[in-house]
Design a protein around this motif. Structure first.
Motif, PDB file in Angstrom:
ATOM      1  N   ILE A  96      -4.222   3.551 -15.499  1.00 24.58           N
ATOM      2  CA  ILE A  96      -2.990   2.795 -15.275  1.00 24.58           C
ATOM      3  C   ILE A  96      -3.373   1.327 -15.135  1.00 24.58           C
ATOM      4  O   ILE A  96      -4.059   0.955 -14.183  1.00 24.58           O
ATOM      5  CB  ILE A  96      -2.250   3.292 -14.012  1.00 24.58           C
ATOM      6  CG1 ILE A  96      -1.904   4.773 -14.154  1.00 24.58           C
ATOM      7  CG2 ILE A  96      -1.009   2.450 -13.756  1.00 24.58           C
ATOM      8  CD1 ILE A  96      -1.384   5.420 -12.885  1.00 24.58           C
ATOM      9  N   ARG A  97      -2.969   0.516 -16.097  1.00 25.90           N
ATOM     10  CA  ARG A  97      -3.242  -0.934 -16.111  1.00 25.90           C
ATOM     11  C   ARG A  97      -4.710  -1.237 -15.805  1.00 25.90           C
ATOM     12  O   ARG A  97      -5.032  -1.992 -14.904  1.00 25.90           O
ATOM     13  CB  ARG A  97      -2.305  -1.658 -15.163  1.00 25.90           C
ATOM     14  CG  ARG A  97      -0.840  -1.432 -15.546  1.00 25.90           C
ATOM     15  CD  ARG A  97       0.099  -2.271 -14.762  1.00 25.90           C
ATOM     16  NE  ARG A  97      -0.077  -3.667 -15.150  1.00 25.90           N
ATOM     17  CZ  ARG A  97       0.445  -4.671 -14.468  1.00 25.90           C
ATOM     18  NH1 ARG A  97       1.183  -4.443 -13.400  1.00 25.90           N
ATOM     19  NH2 ARG A  97       0.258  -5.905 -14.870  1.00 25.90           N
ATOM     20  N   LYS A  98      -5.574  -0.581 -16.558  1.00 27.59           N
ATOM     21  CA  LYS A  98      -7.032  -0.744 -16.518  1.00 27.59           C
ATOM     22  C   LYS A  98      -7.703  -0.142 -15.285  1.00 27.59           C
ATOM     23  O   LYS A  98      -8.927  -0.198 -15.177  1.00 27.59           O
ATOM     24  CB  LYS A  98      -7.433  -2.208 -16.696  1.00 27.59           C
ATOM     25  CG  LYS A  98      -7.037  -2.770 -18.042  1.00 27.59           C
ATOM     26  CD  LYS A  98      -7.652  -4.133 -18.260  1.00 27.59           C
ATOM     27  CE  LYS A  98      -7.252  -4.658 -19.637  1.00 27.59           C
ATOM     28  NZ  LYS A  98      -7.831  -5.958 -19.910  1.00 27.59           N
ATOM     29  N   SER A  99      -6.958   0.391 -14.342  1.00 27.28           N
ATOM     30  CA  SER A  99      -7.565   1.102 -13.220  1.00 27.28           C
ATOM     31  C   SER A  99      -7.667   2.584 -13.605  1.00 27.28           C
ATOM     32  O   SER A  99      -6.728   3.150 -14.148  1.00 27.28           O
ATOM     33  CB  SER A  99      -6.729   0.975 -11.947  1.00 27.28           C
ATOM     34  OG  SER A  99      -6.870  -0.296 -11.380  1.00 27.28           O
ATOM     35  N   ARG A 100      -8.839   3.184 -13.331  1.00 28.38           N
ATOM     36  CA  ARG A 100      -9.019   4.614 -13.612  1.00 28.38           C
ATOM     37  C   ARG A 100      -8.697   5.417 -12.357  1.00 28.38           C
ATOM     38  O   ARG A 100      -9.141   5.076 -11.258  1.00 28.38           O
ATOM     39  CB  ARG A 100     -10.465   4.904 -14.031  1.00 28.38           C
ATOM     40  CG  ARG A 100     -10.783   4.485 -15.440  1.00 28.38           C
ATOM     41  CD  ARG A 100     -12.162   4.947 -15.882  1.00 28.38           C
ATOM     42  NE  ARG A 100     -13.205   4.571 -14.950  1.00 28.38           N
ATOM     43  CZ  ARG A 100     -14.125   5.403 -14.467  1.00 28.38           C
ATOM     44  NH1 ARG A 100     -14.137   6.666 -14.813  1.00 28.38           N
ATOM     45  NH2 ARG A 100     -15.046   4.966 -13.634  1.00 28.38           N
ATOM     46  N   PHE A 101      -7.933   6.481 -12.533  1.00 28.47           N
ATOM     47  CA  PHE A 101      -7.572   7.376 -11.434  1.00 28.47           C
ATOM     48  C   PHE A 101      -8.012   8.790 -11.790  1.00 28.47           C
ATOM     49  O   PHE A 101      -7.806   9.246 -12.917  1.00 28.47           O
ATOM     50  CB  PHE A 101      -6.059   7.385 -11.217  1.00 28.47           C
ATOM     51  CG  PHE A 101      -5.500   6.113 -10.648  1.00 28.47           C
ATOM     52  CD1 PHE A 101      -5.316   5.977  -9.276  1.00 28.47           C
ATOM     53  CD2 PHE A 101      -5.162   5.050 -11.477  1.00 28.47           C
ATOM     54  CE1 PHE A 101      -4.800   4.804  -8.751  1.00 28.47           C
ATOM     55  CE2 PHE A 101      -4.646   3.883 -10.957  1.00 28.47           C
ATOM     56  CZ  PHE A 101      -4.465   3.745  -9.596  1.00 28.47           C
ATOM     57  N   TRP A 145     -10.819   3.548  -9.447  1.00 31.94           N
ATOM     58  CA  TRP A 145     -11.738   2.470  -9.789  1.00 31.94           C
ATOM     59  C   TRP A 145     -10.879   1.302 -10.224  1.00 31.94           C
ATOM     60  O   TRP A 145     -10.175   1.382 -11.238  1.00 31.94           O
ATOM     61  CB  TRP A 145     -12.678   2.902 -10.927  1.00 31.94           C
ATOM     62  CG  TRP A 145     -13.715   3.881 -10.499  1.00 31.94           C
ATOM     63  CD1 TRP A 145     -14.969   3.617 -10.028  1.00 31.94           C
ATOM     64  CD2 TRP A 145     -13.588   5.304 -10.496  1.00 31.94           C
ATOM     65  NE1 TRP A 145     -15.623   4.782  -9.731  1.00 31.94           N
ATOM     66  CE2 TRP A 145     -14.791   5.842 -10.011  1.00 31.94           C
ATOM     67  CE3 TRP A 145     -12.570   6.193 -10.845  1.00 31.94           C
ATOM     68  CZ2 TRP A 145     -15.009   7.201  -9.874  1.00 31.94           C
ATOM     69  CZ3 TRP A 145     -12.778   7.542 -10.710  1.00 31.94           C
ATOM     70  CH2 TRP A 145     -13.987   8.026 -10.234  1.00 31.94           C
ATOM     71  N   PHE A 146     -10.913   0.205  -9.470  1.00 28.75           N
ATOM     72  CA  PHE A 146     -10.064  -0.968  -9.726  1.00 28.75           C
ATOM     73  C   PHE A 146     -10.415  -1.582 -11.070  1.00 28.75           C
ATOM     74  O   PHE A 146     -11.585  -1.818 -11.377  1.00 28.75           O
ATOM     75  CB  PHE A 146     -10.243  -1.981  -8.590  1.00 28.75           C
ATOM     76  CG  PHE A 146      -9.389  -3.205  -8.731  1.00 28.75           C
ATOM     77  CD1 PHE A 146      -8.008  -3.113  -8.768  1.00 28.75           C
ATOM     78  CD2 PHE A 146      -9.972  -4.463  -8.832  1.00 28.75           C
ATOM     79  CE1 PHE A 146      -7.214  -4.250  -8.883  1.00 28.75           C
ATOM     80  CE2 PHE A 146      -9.197  -5.604  -8.937  1.00 28.75           C
ATOM     81  CZ  PHE A 146      -7.814  -5.491  -8.980  1.00 28.75           C
ATOM     82  N   ALA A 196     -16.589   4.333  -6.104  1.00 29.80           N
ATOM     83  CA  ALA A 196     -15.205   4.005  -6.472  1.00 29.80           C
ATOM     84  C   ALA A 196     -14.629   2.974  -5.511  1.00 29.80           C
ATOM     85  O   ALA A 196     -15.130   2.786  -4.400  1.00 29.80           O
ATOM     86  CB  ALA A 196     -14.356   5.272  -6.445  1.00 29.80           C
ATOM     87  N   SER A 197     -13.565   2.321  -5.950  1.00 31.44           N
ATOM     88  CA  SER A 197     -12.897   1.334  -5.104  1.00 31.44           C
ATOM     89  C   SER A 197     -12.219   1.997  -3.906  1.00 31.44           C
ATOM     90  O   SER A 197     -12.280   1.479  -2.790  1.00 31.44           O
ATOM     91  CB  SER A 197     -11.844   0.567  -5.909  1.00 31.44           C
ATOM     92  OG  SER A 197     -12.409   0.021  -7.072  1.00 31.44           O
TER      93      SER A 197
END
Length: 194
Positions: free
Chosen positions: A15-20, A93-94, A45-46
């Protein structure tokens, strides 16, 4: 009627370059929930945000995200899917783009929701506790009758005169199990509610 997972499940989304990554697992105790969360968390991870629900007990954590933007939405997803005895960990991950509080809540809750939607579930059946006494030679058949009725053998205590069992049975199955056990033992085995 609430349900739990038959096995752990994983869901991934960007989602908008953040990995979940959302990880969900069935649990039977708060300790098991915390062990799952600790074992599956990624320290690189962030954020490792989580929630679990076990009957009337529940906990959640935002793990550094703004208050109420991660843990509560994950818990809300568990409840929206009608789940109980479940822990969900969402690892982020931000990616460099701020999502805002509303975006974070949608991302964490949405990932948890999709993970739980895709996971294989089984209904949680309400069972009542009973005790009974049987001889050593009857034990295998007693266990079999209880399991065939969808019950659980929760504890066995071996003594000089036989075995004392604590079992859990669905309310409507108790009568049928009692008849089977009475027939097996010529009326000697009696189910006693706790």
């Amino acid at each position: 009627m609430p349900s739990t997972l038959t096995a752990p499940h994983e869901y991934r989304e960007e989602i908008r370059k953040s990995r979940f990554i959302a990880l969900a697992a069935p649990i039977t105790s708060p300790e098991q929930a915390q062990a799952f969360i600790s074992g599956a968390s990624d320290l690189a991870a962030s954020h490792n945000c989580w929630a679990w629900k076990l009957g009337s007990q529940y906990r959640s954590s935002d793990d550094g995200e703004p208050g109420g933007t991660a843990g509560r939405p994950i818990l809300a997803a568990i409840e929206a899917q009608g789940c109980d005895q479940v822990a969900v960990l969402v690892i982020r991950w931000f990616g460099g783009i701020q999502l805002g509080t509303g975006g974070l809540a949608r991302a964490y809750g949405g990932c948890a929701n999709k993970c739980l939607q895709q996971a294989e579930k089984r209904l949680l059946v309400a069972r009542l506790p009973f005790t009974l006494q049987c001889s050593f030679s009857e034990l295998a058949l007693v266990r079999l009758r209880v399991l065939e009725a969808g019950g659980l053998v929760e504890a066995e205590t071996f003594g000089a005169g036989g075995v004392a069992l604590h079992v859990a049975l669905e309310g409507e199955q108790a009568g049928a199990v009692q008849q089977h056990l009475a027939g097996l033992s010529k009326g000697r085995i009696v189910l006693t509610p706790l």
